[in-house]
Scaffold this motif. Structure first.
Motif, PDB file in Angstrom:
ATOM      1  N   TRP A  79       0.831  -1.204   0.000  1.00 59.26           N
ATOM      2  CA  TRP A  79       0.000   0.000   0.000  1.00 59.26           C
ATOM      3  C   TRP A  79       0.866   1.254   0.000  1.00 59.26           C
ATOM      4  CZ3 TRP A  79      -5.145   1.213  -0.396  1.00 59.26           C
ATOM      5  CH2 TRP A  79      -5.515   2.513  -0.054  1.00 59.26           C
ATOM      6  N   ASP A  80       1.906   1.250   0.813  1.00 59.33           N
ATOM      7  CA  ASP A  80       2.790   2.416   0.883  1.00 59.33           C
ATOM      8  C   ASP A  80       3.456   2.672  -0.469  1.00 59.33           C
ATOM      9  OD1 ASP A  80       2.171   2.808   3.534  1.00 59.33           O
ATOM     10  OD2 ASP A  80       3.954   1.787   4.304  1.00 59.33           O
ATOM     11  N   ARG A  81       3.882   1.606  -1.158  1.00 60.50           N
ATOM     12  CA  ARG A  81       4.500   1.768  -2.476  1.00 60.50           C
ATOM     13  C   ARG A  81       3.510   2.413  -3.455  1.00 60.50           C
ATOM     14  NH1 ARG A  81       6.780  -3.321  -0.963  1.00 60.50           N
ATOM     15  NH2 ARG A  81       9.075  -3.235  -1.015  1.00 60.50           N
ATOM     16  N   LEU A  82       2.301   1.892  -3.469  1.00 59.17           N
ATOM     17  CA  LEU A  82       1.299   2.408  -4.389  1.00 59.17           C
ATOM     18  C   LEU A  82       0.899   3.831  -4.029  1.00 59.17           C
ATOM     19  CD1 LEU A  82      -0.558   1.979  -6.780  1.00 59.17           C
ATOM     20  CD2 LEU A  82      -2.173   0.811  -5.266  1.00 59.17           C
ATOM     21  N   ALA A  83       0.813   4.122  -2.736  1.00 58.85           N
ATOM     22  CA  ALA A  83       0.445   5.472  -2.299  1.00 58.85           C
ATOM     23  C   ALA A  83       1.486   6.497  -2.747  1.00 58.85           C
ATOM     24  CB  ALA A  83       0.281   5.501  -0.782  1.00 58.85           C
ATOM     25  N   ARG A  84       2.766   6.128  -2.685  1.00 60.99           N
ATOM     26  CA  ARG A  84       3.819   7.045  -3.147  1.00 60.99           C
ATOM     27  C   ARG A  84       3.711   7.272  -4.658  1.00 60.99           C
ATOM     28  NH1 ARG A  84       6.927   3.955   0.541  1.00 60.99           N
ATOM     29  NH2 ARG A  84       7.870   2.761  -1.156  1.00 60.99           N
ATOM     30  N   ALA A  85       3.386   6.210  -5.379  1.00 63.34           N
ATOM     31  CA  ALA A  85       3.216   6.350  -6.820  1.00 63.34           C
ATOM     32  C   ALA A  85       2.043   7.279  -7.140  1.00 63.34           C
ATOM     33  CB  ALA A  85       2.999   4.982  -7.460  1.00 63.34           C
ATOM     34  N   GLN A  86       0.982   7.144  -6.371  1.00 61.91           N
ATOM     35  CA  GLN A  86      -0.175   8.023  -6.558  1.00 61.91           C
ATOM     36  C   GLN A  86       0.204   9.479  -6.285  1.00 61.91           C
ATOM     37  OE1 GLN A  86      -2.574   5.736  -8.221  1.00 61.91           O
ATOM     38  NE2 GLN A  86      -3.778   7.348  -7.253  1.00 61.91           N
ATOM     39  N   ALA A  87       0.949   9.686  -5.210  1.00 65.57           N
ATOM     40  CA  ALA A  87       1.356  11.045  -4.850  1.00 65.57           C
ATOM     41  C   ALA A  87       2.253  11.671  -5.921  1.00 65.57           C
ATOM     42  CB  ALA A  87       2.076  11.028  -3.501  1.00 65.57           C
ATOM     43  N   ASP A  88       2.974  10.815  -6.653  1.00 64.45           N
ATOM     44  CA  ASP A  88       3.882  11.306  -7.692  1.00 64.45           C
ATOM     45  C   ASP A  88       3.190  11.457  -9.049  1.00 64.45           C
ATOM     46  OD1 ASP A  88       5.985  11.465  -5.918  1.00 64.45           O
ATOM     47  OD2 ASP A  88       6.738   9.456  -6.364  1.00 64.45           O
ATOM     48  N   GLY A  89       1.879  11.288  -9.066  1.00 63.16           N
ATOM     49  CA  GLY A  89       1.120  11.547 -10.278  1.00 63.16           C
ATOM     50  C   GLY A  89       1.202  10.474 -11.342  1.00 63.16           C
TER      51      GLY A  89
END
Length: 441
Positions: free
Chosen positions: A241-251
């Protein structure tokens, strides 16, 4: 929406001494209608399973059998209809397609299905890749699902958009590029950041399919191997989840609506450059391209690589409800539809990759290219990507947790309505609510 078709057949019946004698049947043999007259078998499927021509073929070879098929657009609709029939006491279909994602919910009521061992499926367990046969076996040992397709995963990508970003475009070079620096999901997202920095565009369509793949790769997902719900304590799940959340935050997400893609236009413009592709999803991509007037010139390709290694998404089974009025004939049809030659025909029509060892071996040697995916030998790639797949235990609420709890949380995160922490908390709260309600439909 339900698409309902009814196939026709010639009248008459053929004798089967084994069936008349009450024998449970033999793989590949024909059954006579129990009363000697015509029999209509009802079957419920979903999505695109490639069975329509097979129904007609079966009817031609089995005079007296008529197949009446109902197909739902999505597996969730089929699941709801099945459990509604169970709860209301209404007669279920003679045969039902069962989706991998909600197989655990079915296993919790395995007594409502015919044990296919009574029809000697265990003597032909060698047909299927081992983990597929295991998935159709309930904890009680009863085999309630005969495997149809599987969903080994590769990576769909746009050659033209990769070229714009200065990334490799040849599929073998793409595979090596994603496997560099240890590979895995971190590498996939880092390349996505590289792509976004170069083009300003999104990397994947939306996070739900990415999350689904990430969860399916784990040894334990929403449940442990003992059937205990472990969402809140699964450290590997939280790390993904943390990996995907960072990807989301990076657009990296294009913010597309799941199963929509603006009528297919998102596959022909520059909305996103990569797409999660189990075998059956290749057919979805083709459909979307057709909807938007696109084709091979659009630039999609298929690489023999997937973030995090081997993964399986989806795949179905056929089961016979115990309340079927024609269990012998229904089981006969189930075992026929899941033979290697029938799975091969369904794959050619619908792109549903076969779950039989025979066809995996055959397709490993195939060099047939798919023009829509740049001539990629899609069948051979998918066959190779069956190796290393783990059979993850799917609990009774697995599908609802994926679709409702995490699906809604990820949609809110993708829209910017929730932070990553708030979305995670919402998903956990939804899981608790589902568990307290015991997953009732």
């Amino acid at each position: 929406m339900i698409r309902k078709t009814r196939a026709t057949s010639a009248a008459g019946a053929i004798a089967s001494a084994a069936a008349l004698a009450g024998c449970a049947g033999v793989l590949g043999a024909g059954d006579e209608p129990e009363d000697g007259g015509p029999v209509t078998l009802t079957i419920t499927t979903f999505g695109t399973m490639g069975f329509e021509e097979l129904y007609e073929e079966y009817e031609r070879g089995h005079p007296g059998i008529t197949i009446e098929a109902t197909n739902y657009d999505q597996g969730g609709e089929a699941r709801a209809a099945l459990f509604e029939a169970f709860e209301s006491g209404a007669a279920p279909p003679d045969i039902v397609a069962l989706e991998e994602g909600w197989l655990g919910q079915v296993m919790a009521v395995d007594e409502r299905f015919v044990d296919l061992r009574d029809y000697h499926i265990d003597s032909a367990s060698w047909r299927w890749v081992p983990w597929k046969y295991e998935q159709g076996t309930a904890p009680s040992g009863r085999v309630i699902g005969a495997g149809t397709d599987i969903g080994p995963m590769g990576l769909c990508y746009r050659r033209d958009l990769f070229a714009q970003a200065g990334l490799p475009t040849d599929r073998e070079d793409v595979a090596r590029y994603f496997q560099a620096e240890g590979g895995g999901w971190d590498r996939y997202f880092d390349v996505g950041r590289e792509y976004r920095a170069a083009t300003g565009n999104a990397w994947y369509d939306q996070p739900l399919y990415v999350w689904n793949a990430m969860v399916n790769q784990l040894g334990q997902g929403y449940y442990d191997i003992d059937g205990r719900l472990i969402v809140g304590e699964n450290a590997e799940l939280a790390a993904q989840w943390d990996r995907l959340a960072r990807a989301q935050a990076d657009g990296l997400s294009a913010g597309e609506a799941a199963w929509d893609w603006d009528g297919g236009k998102a596959f022909t413009d520059e909305s996103f450059a990569t797409f999660m592709c189990p075998g059956w999803m290749l057919g979805v991509v083709k459909d979307q391209l057709r909807n938007a007037g696109g084709g091979p010139e659009t630039g999609w390709d298929f690489a023999d690589v997937f973030p995090g290694g081997a993964a399986n998404w989806g795949g179905s089974f056929l089961g016979v409800p115990a309340a079927s009025e024609h269990p012998d004939q229904a089981a006969e049809l189930v075992l026929w539809l899941t033979k290697a030659e029938q799975q091969e025909k369904a794959f050619e029509v619908a792109g549903t990759f076969p779950s039989t060892e025979e066809m995996v071996t055959v397709y490993l040697k195939s060099r047939k290219g798919d023009p829509v995916f740049g001539g990629a030998p899609t069948a051979a790639i998918l066959a190779g990507r069956t190796e290393g797949v783990r059979s993850q235990y799917k609990g009774p609420l697995d599908s609802q947790i994926q679709d409702d709890a995490f699906g809604e949380a990820l949609t809110a995160l993708d829209r910017g309505e929730l932070t990553a922490d708030a979305a995670w908390d919402q998903a956990l709260a939804a899981v608790e609510e589902l568990a307290s309600g015991e997953g009732g439909e």
